[in-house]
Design a protein around this motif. Structure first.
Motif, PDB file in Angstrom:
ATOM      1  N   GLU A 134       6.641 -40.929   0.492  1.00 17.18           N
ATOM      2  CA  GLU A 134       7.367 -40.435  -0.680  1.00 17.18           C
ATOM      3  C   GLU A 134       8.379 -41.488  -1.090  1.00 17.18           C
ATOM      4  O   GLU A 134       9.025 -42.106  -0.247  1.00 17.18           O
ATOM      5  N   TRP A 135       8.496 -41.685  -2.402  1.00 19.48           N
ATOM      6  CA  TRP A 135       9.495 -42.624  -2.919  1.00 19.48           C
ATOM      7  C   TRP A 135      10.548 -41.809  -3.647  1.00 19.48           C
ATOM      8  O   TRP A 135      10.250 -41.091  -4.595  1.00 19.48           O
ATOM      9  N   ASP A 136      11.775 -41.893  -3.164  1.00 23.84           N
ATOM     10  CA  ASP A 136      12.873 -41.164  -3.777  1.00 23.84           C
ATOM     11  C   ASP A 136      13.941 -42.166  -4.214  1.00 23.84           C
ATOM     12  O   ASP A 136      14.810 -42.546  -3.433  1.00 23.84           O
ATOM     13  N   PRO A 137      13.859 -42.618  -5.475  1.00 23.49           N
ATOM     14  CA  PRO A 137      14.811 -43.642  -5.938  1.00 23.49           C
ATOM     15  C   PRO A 137      16.262 -43.171  -5.912  1.00 23.49           C
ATOM     16  O   PRO A 137      17.167 -43.977  -5.851  1.00 23.49           O
ATOM     17  N   GLU A 138      16.480 -41.852  -5.948  1.00 17.79           N
ATOM     18  CA  GLU A 138      17.847 -41.322  -5.888  1.00 17.79           C
ATOM     19  C   GLU A 138      18.469 -41.578  -4.514  1.00 17.79           C
ATOM     20  O   GLU A 138      19.623 -41.950  -4.400  1.00 17.79           O
ATOM     21  N   GLU A 139      17.662 -41.357  -3.462  1.00 21.62           N
ATOM     22  CA  GLU A 139      18.161 -41.510  -2.096  1.00 21.62           C
ATOM     23  C   GLU A 139      18.252 -42.988  -1.704  1.00 21.62           C
ATOM     24  O   GLU A 139      19.286 -43.466  -1.287  1.00 21.62           O
ATOM     25  N   ASN A 140      17.137 -43.700  -1.823  1.00 21.24           N
ATOM     26  CA  ASN A 140      17.102 -45.130  -1.512  1.00 21.24           C
ATOM     27  C   ASN A 140      15.928 -45.749  -2.252  1.00 21.24           C
ATOM     28  O   ASN A 140      14.772 -45.509  -1.898  1.00 21.24           O
ATOM     29  N   TYR A 141      16.219 -46.566  -3.256  1.00 17.79           N
ATOM     30  CA  TYR A 141      15.168 -47.158  -4.085  1.00 17.79           C
ATOM     31  C   TYR A 141      14.242 -48.049  -3.262  1.00 17.79           C
ATOM     32  O   TYR A 141      13.060 -48.125  -3.523  1.00 17.79           O
ATOM     33  N   GLN A 142      14.805 -48.732  -2.253  1.00 14.13           N
ATOM     34  CA  GLN A 142      14.062 -49.783  -1.565  1.00 14.13           C
ATOM     35  C   GLN A 142      13.342 -49.319  -0.296  1.00 14.13           C
ATOM     36  O   GLN A 142      13.065 -50.121   0.581  1.00 14.13           O
ATOM     37  N   GLN A 143      13.030 -48.024  -0.201  1.00 14.71           N
ATOM     38  CA  GLN A 143      12.266 -47.570   0.962  1.00 14.71           C
ATOM     39  C   GLN A 143      11.379 -46.386   0.595  1.00 14.71           C
ATOM     40  O   GLN A 143      11.646 -45.688  -0.380  1.00 14.71           O
ATOM     41  N   PHE A 144      10.318 -46.218   1.370  1.00 13.55           N
ATOM     42  CA  PHE A 144       9.461 -45.046   1.238  1.00 13.55           C
ATOM     43  C   PHE A 144       9.746 -44.149   2.427  1.00 13.55           C
ATOM     44  O   PHE A 144       9.935 -44.633   3.539  1.00 13.55           O
ATOM     45  N   ILE A 145       9.756 -42.854   2.197  1.00 20.20           N
ATOM     46  CA  ILE A 145       9.958 -41.899   3.281  1.00 20.20           C
ATOM     47  C   ILE A 145       8.581 -41.556   3.839  1.00 20.20           C
ATOM     48  O   ILE A 145       7.652 -41.259   3.082  1.00 20.20           O
ATOM     49  N   VAL A 146       8.448 -41.611   5.154  1.00 24.68           N
ATOM     50  CA  VAL A 146       7.174 -41.320   5.812  1.00 24.68           C
ATOM     51  C   VAL A 146       7.151 -39.833   6.154  1.00 24.68           C
ATOM     52  O   VAL A 146       8.061 -39.327   6.810  1.00 24.68           O
ATOM     53  N   HIS A 147       6.112 -39.150   5.681  1.00 27.48           N
ATOM     54  CA  HIS A 147       5.950 -37.730   5.998  1.00 27.48           C
ATOM     55  C   HIS A 147       4.862 -37.568   7.054  1.00 27.48           C
ATOM     56  O   HIS A 147       3.806 -38.194   6.957  1.00 27.48           O
ATOM     57  N   LEU A 148       5.161 -36.740   8.048  1.00 28.14           N
ATOM     58  CA  LEU A 148       4.230 -36.517   9.145  1.00 28.14           C
ATOM     59  C   LEU A 148       3.870 -35.037   9.206  1.00 28.14           C
ATOM     60  O   LEU A 148       4.581 -34.194   8.678  1.00 28.14           O
ATOM     61  N   LYS A 149       2.743 -34.744   9.867  1.00 27.80           N
ATOM     62  CA  LYS A 149       2.337 -33.347  10.052  1.00 27.80           C
ATOM     63  C   LYS A 149       1.693 -33.182  11.421  1.00 27.80           C
ATOM     64  O   LYS A 149       1.354 -34.161  12.090  1.00 27.80           O
ATOM     65  N   LYS A 150       1.547 -31.932  11.818  1.00 29.46           N
ATOM     66  CA  LYS A 150       1.037 -31.624  13.152  1.00 29.46           C
ATOM     67  C   LYS A 150      -0.477 -31.766  13.227  1.00 29.46           C
ATOM     68  O   LYS A 150      -1.016 -32.372  14.140  1.00 29.46           O
ATOM     69  N   GLU A 151      -1.185 -31.190  12.268  1.00 27.83           N
ATOM     70  CA  GLU A 151      -2.651 -31.172  12.284  1.00 27.83           C
ATOM     71  C   GLU A 151      -3.227 -32.176  11.303  1.00 27.83           C
ATOM     72  O   GLU A 151      -2.658 -32.404  10.244  1.00 27.83           O
ATOM     73  N   GLY A 152      -4.397 -32.726  11.640  1.00 32.06           N
ATOM     74  CA  GLY A 152      -5.021 -33.715  10.775  1.00 32.06           C
ATOM     75  C   GLY A 152      -5.952 -33.117   9.753  1.00 32.06           C
ATOM     76  O   GLY A 152      -5.816 -33.329   8.573  1.00 32.06           O
ATOM     77  N   ALA A 153      -6.929 -32.322  10.183  1.00 29.38           N
ATOM     78  CA  ALA A 153      -7.952 -31.814   9.272  1.00 29.38           C
ATOM     79  C   ALA A 153      -7.523 -30.487   8.657  1.00 29.38           C
ATOM     80  O   ALA A 153      -6.693 -29.783   9.213  1.00 29.38           O
ATOM     81  N   GLN A 154      -8.132 -30.145   7.500  1.00 25.75           N
ATOM     82  CA  GLN A 154      -7.794 -28.887   6.843  1.00 25.75           C
ATOM     83  C   GLN A 154      -8.650 -27.754   7.404  1.00 25.75           C
ATOM     84  O   GLN A 154      -9.484 -27.194   6.720  1.00 25.75           O
ATOM     85  N   GLN A 155      -8.467 -27.440   8.671  1.00 27.85           N
ATOM     86  CA  GLN A 155      -9.209 -26.355   9.298  1.00 27.85           C
ATOM     87  C   GLN A 155      -8.284 -25.657  10.288  1.00 27.85           C
ATOM     88  O   GLN A 155      -8.456 -25.782  11.484  1.00 27.85           O
ATOM     89  N   PRO A 156      -7.300 -24.905   9.789  1.00 28.25           N
ATOM     90  CA  PRO A 156      -6.289 -24.326  10.673  1.00 28.25           C
ATOM     91  C   PRO A 156      -6.844 -23.317  11.673  1.00 28.25           C
ATOM     92  O   PRO A 156      -6.318 -23.165  12.754  1.00 28.25           O
ATOM     93  N   SER A 157      -7.930 -22.603  11.345  1.00 28.12           N
ATOM     94  CA  SER A 157      -8.436 -21.574  12.254  1.00 28.12           C
ATOM     95  C   SER A 157      -9.202 -22.170  13.433  1.00 28.12           C
ATOM     96  O   SER A 157      -9.176 -21.651  14.531  1.00 28.12           O
ATOM     97  N   LYS A 158      -9.911 -23.271  13.218  1.00 28.76           N
ATOM     98  CA  LYS A 158     -10.700 -23.897  14.293  1.00 28.76           C
ATOM     99  C   LYS A 158      -9.845 -24.862  15.092  1.00 28.76           C
ATOM    100  O   LYS A 158      -8.985 -25.533  14.552  1.00 28.76           O
TER     101      LYS A 158
END
Length: 166
Positions: A134-158
């Motif tokens: 994510e690029w948020d020029p309000e917070e810091n123009y010169q960096q991208f924010i890295v977003h992470l998540k727990k699961e990789g595939a879109q299959q929450p039930s399996k």
């Protein structure tokens, strides 16, 4: 005849002396014209677009980017306009820098992240999958924010099989 030999030798000697002087010269071809410095973009107030492909990678931080199935995505620029370097900031405070004089690619960003996480075991990572940038020029123009998540595939039930592929 001996004068000719002396001239030949002095020419050879002068060549040997001149050769080391070329150190430090950078070829012009390694500097791409359409690649910008992020500080210059900030001064111009230019908008940066991050490649949407980064959100679909489902890449695990402690695995090599070379292990991704879609190798073509790795060659794509991380953002437009192309930039020489970008800081990638994690919510927990870690910041890594991706650099490439010809424009930072998705692979450059993943390599920079992987370098930090390759020695971590799976159970050490609370959020092991890259969700995107994510690029948020309000917070810091010169960096991208890295977003992470727990699961990789879109299959929450399996549950994910250990083999990797479904």
């Amino acid at each position: 005849m001996s004068a000719e030999t002396e001239n030949t030798l002095s020419k050879v000697d002068s060549l040997v002396e001149e050769a080391p002087a070329k150190k430090g010269h950078r070829r012009g071809s390694s500097l791409a014209a359409d690649v910008k410095n992020i500080a210059d973009l900030e001064k111009e107030g230019q908008k940066i677009e991050i490649a949407p492909e980064t959100q679909k990678l489902n890449w695990k931080l402690n695995t090599s980017p070379a292990s991704l199935d879609d190798k073509e995505v790795l060659k794509k620029p991380l953002c437009t306009p192309k930039i020489k370097k970008i800081d990638l900031h994690f919510k927990l405070g870690l910041t890594v820098t991706a650099r490439n004089l010809k424009g930072v690619t998705i692979k450059d960003a993943l390599d920079a992240i992987y370098k930090q996480f390759k020695k971590k075991a799976d159970d050490e990572l609370d959020l092991p999958i890259l969700a995107g940038f994510e690029w948020d020029p309000e917070e810091n123009y010169q960096q991208f924010i890295v977003h992470l998540k727990k699961e990789g595939a879109q299959q929450p039930s399996k549950k994910k099989k250990k083999g990797g592929d479904e």
